[in-house]
Design a protein around this motif. Structure first.
Motif, PDB file in Angstrom:
ATOM      1  N   GLN A 105      41.690  36.620  46.727  1.00  0.00           N
ATOM      2  CA  GLN A 105      41.272  37.941  47.187  1.00  0.00           C
ATOM      3  C   GLN A 105      41.196  38.914  46.013  1.00  0.00           C
ATOM      4  O   GLN A 105      40.309  39.749  45.952  1.00  0.00           O
ATOM      5  CB  GLN A 105      42.261  38.468  48.237  1.00  0.00           C
ATOM      6  CG  GLN A 105      42.311  37.640  49.513  1.00  0.00           C
ATOM      7  CD  GLN A 105      40.989  37.635  50.242  1.00  0.00           C
ATOM      8  OE1 GLN A 105      40.370  38.686  50.445  1.00  0.00           O
ATOM      9  NE2 GLN A 105      40.527  36.446  50.638  1.00  0.00           N
ATOM     10  N   ASN A 106      42.144  38.776  45.068  1.00  0.00           N
ATOM     11  CA  ASN A 106      42.187  39.657  43.899  1.00  0.00           C
ATOM     12  C   ASN A 106      42.027  38.812  42.635  1.00  0.00           C
ATOM     13  O   ASN A 106      42.999  38.276  42.098  1.00  0.00           O
ATOM     14  CB  ASN A 106      43.505  40.435  43.863  1.00  0.00           C
ATOM     15  CG  ASN A 106      43.561  41.420  42.705  1.00  0.00           C
ATOM     16  OD1 ASN A 106      42.634  41.504  41.905  1.00  0.00           O
ATOM     17  ND2 ASN A 106      44.641  42.172  42.624  1.00  0.00           N
ATOM     18  N   LYS A 107      40.817  38.711  42.162  1.00  0.00           N
ATOM     19  CA  LYS A 107      40.513  37.850  41.018  1.00  0.00           C
ATOM     20  C   LYS A 107      40.961  38.450  39.685  1.00  0.00           C
ATOM     21  O   LYS A 107      40.909  37.775  38.657  1.00  0.00           O
ATOM     22  CB  LYS A 107      39.006  37.547  40.976  1.00  0.00           C
ATOM     23  CG  LYS A 107      38.502  36.781  42.194  1.00  0.00           C
ATOM     24  CD  LYS A 107      37.005  36.580  42.129  1.00  0.00           C
ATOM     25  CE  LYS A 107      36.498  35.714  43.270  1.00  0.00           C
ATOM     26  NZ  LYS A 107      36.802  36.279  44.597  1.00  0.00           N
ATOM     27  N   THR A 108      41.408  39.700  39.697  1.00  0.00           N
ATOM     28  CA  THR A 108      41.831  40.339  38.449  1.00  0.00           C
ATOM     29  C   THR A 108      43.161  39.800  37.950  1.00  0.00           C
ATOM     30  O   THR A 108      43.544  40.045  36.805  1.00  0.00           O
ATOM     31  CB  THR A 108      41.962  41.860  38.632  1.00  0.00           C
ATOM     32  OG1 THR A 108      43.087  42.152  39.495  1.00  0.00           O
ATOM     33  CG2 THR A 108      40.690  42.452  39.239  1.00  0.00           C
ATOM     34  N   ARG A 109      43.888  39.056  38.791  1.00  0.00           N
ATOM     35  CA  ARG A 109      45.257  38.665  38.460  1.00  0.00           C
ATOM     36  C   ARG A 109      45.353  37.395  37.621  1.00  0.00           C
ATOM     37  O   ARG A 109      46.349  37.182  36.929  1.00  0.00           O
ATOM     38  CB  ARG A 109      46.059  38.456  39.755  1.00  0.00           C
ATOM     39  CG  ARG A 109      46.111  39.667  40.661  1.00  0.00           C
ATOM     40  CD  ARG A 109      46.973  39.395  41.877  1.00  0.00           C
ATOM     41  NE  ARG A 109      48.365  39.151  41.502  1.00  0.00           N
ATOM     42  CZ  ARG A 109      49.310  38.801  42.365  1.00  0.00           C
ATOM     43  NH1 ARG A 109      48.999  38.615  43.646  1.00  0.00           N
ATOM     44  NH2 ARG A 109      50.550  38.607  41.950  1.00  0.00           N
ATOM     45  N   SER A 143      42.186  41.597  34.623  1.00  0.00           N
ATOM     46  CA  SER A 143      42.468  42.972  34.211  1.00  0.00           C
ATOM     47  C   SER A 143      43.048  43.015  32.803  1.00  0.00           C
ATOM     48  O   SER A 143      43.751  42.102  32.363  1.00  0.00           O
ATOM     49  CB  SER A 143      43.441  43.629  35.190  1.00  0.00           C
ATOM     50  OG  SER A 143      44.753  43.158  34.994  1.00  0.00           O
ATOM     51  N   GLU A 144      42.785  44.109  32.101  1.00  0.00           N
ATOM     52  CA  GLU A 144      43.341  44.315  30.765  1.00  0.00           C
ATOM     53  C   GLU A 144      44.868  44.399  30.821  1.00  0.00           C
ATOM     54  O   GLU A 144      45.549  43.990  29.880  1.00  0.00           O
ATOM     55  CB  GLU A 144      42.767  45.587  30.143  1.00  0.00           C
ATOM     56  CG  GLU A 144      41.314  45.483  29.747  1.00  0.00           C
ATOM     57  CD  GLU A 144      41.095  44.468  28.632  1.00  0.00           C
ATOM     58  OE1 GLU A 144      42.002  44.304  27.781  1.00  0.00           O
ATOM     59  OE2 GLU A 144      40.032  43.827  28.630  1.00  0.00           O
ATOM     60  N   GLU A 145      45.401  44.931  31.911  1.00  0.00           N
ATOM     61  CA  GLU A 145      46.857  45.026  32.043  1.00  0.00           C
ATOM     62  C   GLU A 145      47.498  43.646  32.051  1.00  0.00           C
ATOM     63  O   GLU A 145      48.533  43.425  31.414  1.00  0.00           O
ATOM     64  CB  GLU A 145      47.233  45.767  33.330  1.00  0.00           C
ATOM     65  CG  GLU A 145      48.739  45.893  33.516  1.00  0.00           C
ATOM     66  CD  GLU A 145      49.130  46.385  34.898  1.00  0.00           C
ATOM     67  OE1 GLU A 145      50.330  46.654  35.085  1.00  0.00           O
ATOM     68  OE2 GLU A 145      48.254  46.479  35.772  1.00  0.00           O
TER      69      GLU A 145
END
Length: 318
Positions: free
Chosen positions: A130-134, A159-161
């Motif tokens: 669901q959240n591909k940024t992780r 994500s950059e984080e």
């Protein structure tokens, strides 16, 4: 930022060679009051892990206590409280897609999710999340409990984080996390290594040199040289005051001649019988423990010399 060092919970998924190597590393670097959990689907997972984990430490040293090592029997139990979840499962896209979709359901919202895949991009692994940024690929150079390199290979969605937190984690443990800026087949370290392997196979198959002789050439030339300086720095030095430009001015034609004559070998072309036979005859079963022991000593010397350089010239480390 990363969870406070006074309490860190790491979960490893998969207890193969890479997974256990990472386990050995993490157990040696865990802060007090921290925990390592391993989840593996094999029926005898706990006995297998405890029997084999000790093999990843030098024989003349005492491995860290593994009394706090937990063996989880279900995926939700393994990941629900972890700050870091690192998978080293089979190199199978469907398995990884299913795994991360399930991990995402049970993991903490701010947990770092890492894959140590050898070649399956994060963008493909994350398709069912669901959240591909992780998700971030953290590709080690084998064996990761000894080798410093970690290739951080984000997808366009990562994500950059996540990248920054991952870099902070590994740098704090004196590792070398390199941010790879684009997904590419095999990432970078393997592409470089396999390019050399391809030319090595070509030279052996053509009868120019034997397997053992070629290894002797690498071990007594570019092997130790590249441990001190990579190819760009090495050839920049080789060009004298004019640097890399001078190097190509001096022997650029020879370089181009080698590139033009490079071997074009493919898996299945028929070279395998000759090369595999020579490798068996030269080495039999390689003593991996000896390899790891010598590698540790080499890395220790390099670290000592870098420390001397920093003390002599503090501004060089800034």
């Amino acid at each position: 930022m990363m969870e406070p060092e006074k309490e860190l919970r790491i979960t490893l998924i998969g207890a193969g060679t890479i997974g256990l190597s990472f386990a050995a590393f993490h157990l040696s670097h865990l802060p007090a009051s921290s925990h390592l959990t391993i989840y593996d689907t094999r029926p005898n997972a706990e006995q297998y892990i405890r029997d084999n984990l000790q093999n990843f430490y030098p024989k003349n040293s005492s491995p860290p206590s593994i009394t706090d090592l937990q063996i989880a029997t279900t995926l939700p139990d393994a990941v629900s409280n972890a700050h870091i979840i690192q998978e080293s499962g089979p190199e199978n896209l469907q398995i990884k897609q299913d795994l991360w979709a399930e991990v995402e359901k049970h993991a903490k919202k701010d947990a770092l999710l890492w894959s140590s895949t050898s070649g399956i991009p994060a963008s493909q692994q994350a398709q069912r999340m669901q959240n591909k940024t992780r998700l971030l690929v953290v590709h080690p150079y084998n064996p990761p409990h000894i080798m410093p390199l970690l290739e951080l290979v984000p997808s366009p969605s990562t994500s950059e984080e996540v990248i920054q937190r991952t870099q902070d984690f590994w740098r704090a443990r004196n590792r070398v996390p390199i941010h790879i800026h684009q997904e590419t087949t095999g990432f970078v370290a393997n592409r470089l290594a396999f390019a050399l392997l391809r030319e090595a196979i070509h030279l052996v198959d053509a009868g120019v040199v034997s397997v053992a002789e070629l290894d002797g050439i690498v071990e007594s030339s570019m092997g130790p040289r590249w441990a001190v300086a990579g190819p760009f720095k090495s050839y920049h030095a080789g060009g004298g005051p004019a640097g890399l430009e001078g190097f190509f001015k001096n022997i650029g034609e020879t370089v181009q001649g080698c590139w033009s004559d490079a071997g074009n070998v493919n898996v299945g072309d028929g070279w395998e019988g000759k090369v595999f036979r020579q490798a068996r005859e030269a080495y039999g079963t390689v003593d991996v423990a000896e390899r790891d022991r010598i590698t540790r000593r080499l890395l220790d010397v390099l670290e000592e010399e870098k420390g001397r350089k920093t003390l002599a010239n503090p501004s060089a480390s800034q």
